[in-house]
Design a protein around this motif. Structure first.
Motif, PDB file in Angstrom:
ATOM      1  N   VAL A  29       0.804  -1.305  -0.002  1.00 41.57           N
ATOM      2  CA  VAL A  29       0.204  -0.345  -0.153  1.00 41.57           C
ATOM      3  C   VAL A  29       1.128   1.358  -0.086  1.00 41.57           C
ATOM      4  O   VAL A  29       0.673   2.074  -0.400  1.00 41.57           O
ATOM      5  CB  VAL A  29      -0.780   0.236   1.233  1.00 41.57           C
ATOM      6  N   LEU A  30       1.801   0.949   0.656  1.00 40.52           N
ATOM      7  CA  LEU A  30       2.712   2.716   0.945  1.00 40.52           C
ATOM      8  C   LEU A  30       3.909   2.727  -0.696  1.00 40.52           C
ATOM      9  O   LEU A  30       3.601   4.424  -1.250  1.00 40.52           O
ATOM     10  CB  LEU A  30       3.562   2.334   2.342  1.00 40.52           C
TER      11      LEU A  30
ATOM     12  N   TRP B  39       2.183   1.418  -3.646  1.00 38.13           N
ATOM     13  CA  TRP B  39       1.589   2.045  -4.013  1.00 38.13           C
ATOM     14  C   TRP B  39       1.329   3.261  -3.822  1.00 38.13           C
ATOM     15  O   TRP B  39       1.602   4.383  -5.101  1.00 38.13           O
ATOM     16  CB  TRP B  39       0.245   1.399  -4.419  1.00 38.13           C
ATOM     17  N   TRP B  40       0.573   3.927  -2.912  1.00 45.75           N
ATOM     18  CA  TRP B  40       0.643   5.028  -2.401  1.00 45.75           C
ATOM     19  C   TRP B  40       1.709   6.458  -3.546  1.00 45.75           C
ATOM     20  O   TRP B  40       2.222   7.422  -3.613  1.00 45.75           O
ATOM     21  CB  TRP B  40       0.916   5.495  -0.730  1.00 45.75           C
TER      22      TRP B  40
ATOM     23  N   SER C  59       1.889   6.444  -6.995  1.00 40.37           N
ATOM     24  CA  SER C  59       1.148   7.656  -7.400  1.00 40.37           C
ATOM     25  C   SER C  59       0.737   8.791  -6.958  1.00 40.37           C
ATOM     26  O   SER C  59       0.212   9.871  -7.076  1.00 40.37           O
ATOM     27  CB  SER C  59      -0.467   6.605  -6.614  1.00 40.37           C
ATOM     28  N   GLN C  60       2.078   9.634  -6.307  1.00 35.25           N
ATOM     29  CA  GLN C  60       1.931  10.762  -6.139  1.00 35.25           C
ATOM     30  C   GLN C  60       2.291  11.530  -7.291  1.00 35.25           C
ATOM     31  O   GLN C  60       3.621  11.034  -7.762  1.00 35.25           O
ATOM     32  CB  GLN C  60       3.222  10.817  -5.097  1.00 35.25           C
TER      33      GLN C  60
ATOM     34  N   THR D  77       5.117   5.452   7.757  1.00 33.77           N
ATOM     35  CA  THR D  77       3.436   6.338   7.423  1.00 33.77           C
ATOM     36  C   THR D  77       3.552   6.985   8.149  1.00 33.77           C
ATOM     37  O   THR D  77       3.328   8.183   7.917  1.00 33.77           O
ATOM     38  CB  THR D  77       2.775   5.485   8.440  1.00 33.77           C
TER      39      THR D  77
ATOM     40  N   VAL E 214       4.462   9.980   5.414  1.00 30.30           N
ATOM     41  CA  VAL E 214       2.892   9.944   5.110  1.00 30.30           C
ATOM     42  C   VAL E 214       1.891  10.898   6.236  1.00 30.30           C
ATOM     43  O   VAL E 214       1.473  11.567   5.155  1.00 30.30           O
ATOM     44  CB  VAL E 214       2.387   8.719   5.031  1.00 30.30           C
TER      45      VAL E 214
ATOM     46  N   GLY F 248       4.927  13.337  -1.623  1.00 29.42           N
ATOM     47  CA  GLY F 248       3.091  14.357  -0.893  1.00 29.42           C
ATOM     48  C   GLY F 248       3.081  16.062  -0.651  1.00 29.42           C
ATOM     49  O   GLY F 248       2.481  16.444  -0.274  1.00 29.42           O
TER      50      GLY F 248
END
Ligand SMILES: [Fe+2]
Ligand SMILES: [Fe+2]
Length: 471
Positions: free
Chosen positions: A22-23, A25-26, A29-30, A98, A102, A282
């Motif tokens: 998930v990290l 992917w995140w 996706s940025q 995280t 994040v 981010g």
């Protein structure tokens, strides 16, 4: 007894695998991450290790399962211990990322100093509106006064609020305006002349890039001097801050330094343009919230790419960060429809952080010169629709280039590190300078434009006159 991995171990492994997936992917996706991966081989190496760690766990599980009947119990148990060590290490590392990456990526600065920004929306007299936006830690009512010789407007928040937004609308050409937030000093700026004579000035603007607030090799003194020089020149109507404003987009203390510096040393309206460093992991969330709150009206485009009309001078701000990673089909379609819609006799000036044709060098395994992707995918549009001038940064030097009727300018570096020796010279280069920091000033007249490359203290480095691209 048959060797078994055990449900508990599998569950821990699965949780770690999902967490890191998930990290990852995140992160990808940025905006800007694929560019980082493609254009900085040091980070590519690091990201590959992180991706590899994610797949190491299922790989160990697969190997243990395949060898379950061949390994003796001692070796199988050793394999399970190794699996647990990797899974727990990945889980702890993911938890740390995280909390330290994040969460800060979505935490905004409580209070920001007021900054005057150009709104990509024209008022009744052909001049873009401007707005003052700032955040306060506690909800307060702030009053703002703005105006000119012909009238004063007073604005007050209707209720206590932490976000303050004031629009300066329907600005008249060639007029000196003032604005004052609360009890702070009055600040002034002058709107574009939009002269109606053949030799008169339409608009004068400055472009600087690569400020790198917080960067290891920043020079804050020269950067501040550059802001003051532009601000003190009342001929300059607007200032494009062409990307890499901060060194790490997710780091709030760098944004705070930016707001403090601009508030204290610049009164000219700014146009913030996104750069690759501003987006870093981010950072886009910060850029959008600090510069384009919901009250901002964008006539044509979005916070990342849009059109700003100053009479018959049309600025097309693009989101081109490292290369073409963010130049999506929809941005391409938008750009082409804008270029089609603007009359040939009008000025079209493209501004983006990343360059197209440029001299440069080899950095972290890639050639940072005549950009292999932007020149193939974007420059042909500039040539097809006779764009007059394309201004970019990213490479930290000043340059003037010309290719098939289109003039390309690199605006230099305004705070970040001076570049390494330029070992690759573009065949389209007309002039190249990499010895000091500075910015580009452009005076646009009906048929020609003056390009003045300046040092941070305003000393002229080089001066060019270009004609409109009428090919
Ligand atoms: Fe930069
Ligand atoms: Fe850059």
């Amino acid at each position: 007894m048959r060797n078994k991995i055990g449900r508990g171990n599998l569950l821990i492994t699965l949780m770690s695998f999902l967490f890191i997936s998930v990290l990852e992917w995140w992160a990808f996706s940025q905006h800007g991450t694929w560019g980082l991966y493609n254009w900085n081989y040091d980070y590519r190496y690091l990201l590959n290790i992180i991706i590899g760690l994610g797949f190491l766990m299922p790989a160990i599980v697969l190997v243990l399962w395949l060898l379950r009947n061949r390994l003796n119990s001692k070796w199988f148990r050793a394999g399970k211990v190794f699996l647990m060590v990797v899974s727990i290490a990945v889980f702890v590392a993911s938890l740390a990322v995280t909390f330290f990456v994040v969460v800060p990526a979505y935490s905004l600065v409580d209070s920001t100093e007021p900054v005057l920004t150009v709104e990509p929306h024209s008022g009744s007299f052909g001049i873009p509106n401007a707005y003052i936006y700032f955040r306060t830690k506690t909800a307060t009512v702030v009053s703002v006064q703005w105006g000119s010789n012909t009238g004063i407007h007073t604005f007050s928040d209707s209720a206590p609020t932490k976000e303050h937004f004031v629009r300066l609308s329907d600005l008249r050409p060639g007029t000196q305006y003032f604005y004052q937030v609360g009890n702070t000093d009055r600040k002034t700026f002058t709107t574009p002349l939009l002269s109606s004579t053949n030799t008169g000035t339409l608009v004068t603007f400055a472009v600087g890039s690569d400020f790198h607030y917080g960067g290891a090799d920043e020079d804050s003194k020269e950067r501040t001097q550059g802001l003051k020089t532009i601000s003190n020149d009342s001929n300059i109507n607007m200032f494009f801050m062409n990307g890499d404003i901060v060194d790490l987009g997710m780091t709030n203390k760098y944004w705070t330094r930016f707001f403090n510096d601009v508030n204290a040393n610049m009164t000219t309206p700014i146009v913030p343009v996104l750069g690759n460093h501003d987006t870093l992991i981010g950072g886009l969330y910060h850029f959008e919230h600090y510069f384009y709150p919901k009250q901002v009206s964008i006539e044509d485009g979005n916070p990342l790419y849009h059109r700003i009309d100053v009479g018959n001078v049309h600025f097309l701000v693009l989101e081109v960060l490292w290369g073409t990673e963010e130049f999506t089909p929809s941005q391409k379609q938008w750009l082409e429809s804008e270029l089609k819609s603007i009359p040939q006799q009008d000025w079209v000036i493209v501004i983006s952080h990343c360059f197209y044709y440029s001299s440069g060098d080899v950095e972290t395994g890639r050639e940072w010169s005549d950009h292999v992707d932007t020149t193939k995918q974007i420059s042909p549009l500039f040539e097809k629709y006779h764009v007059d001038l394309v201004i970019s940064g990213h490479n930290h030097h000043m340059e003037l280039l010309s290719k098939d009727g289109v003039t390309y300018a690199l605006d230099g570096v305004m705070g970040g590190g001076l570049p390494a020796p330029r070992t690759i010279i573009s065949r389209y280069s007309k002039w190249l300078y990499a010895d000091s920091r500075g910015f580009l000033e452009v005076v646009v007249k009906p048929n020609q434009a003056e390009l003045i490359f300046k040092k941070d203290d305003g000393q002229v480095i080089q001066h060019f006159v270009i004609s409109q691209n009428q090919q």
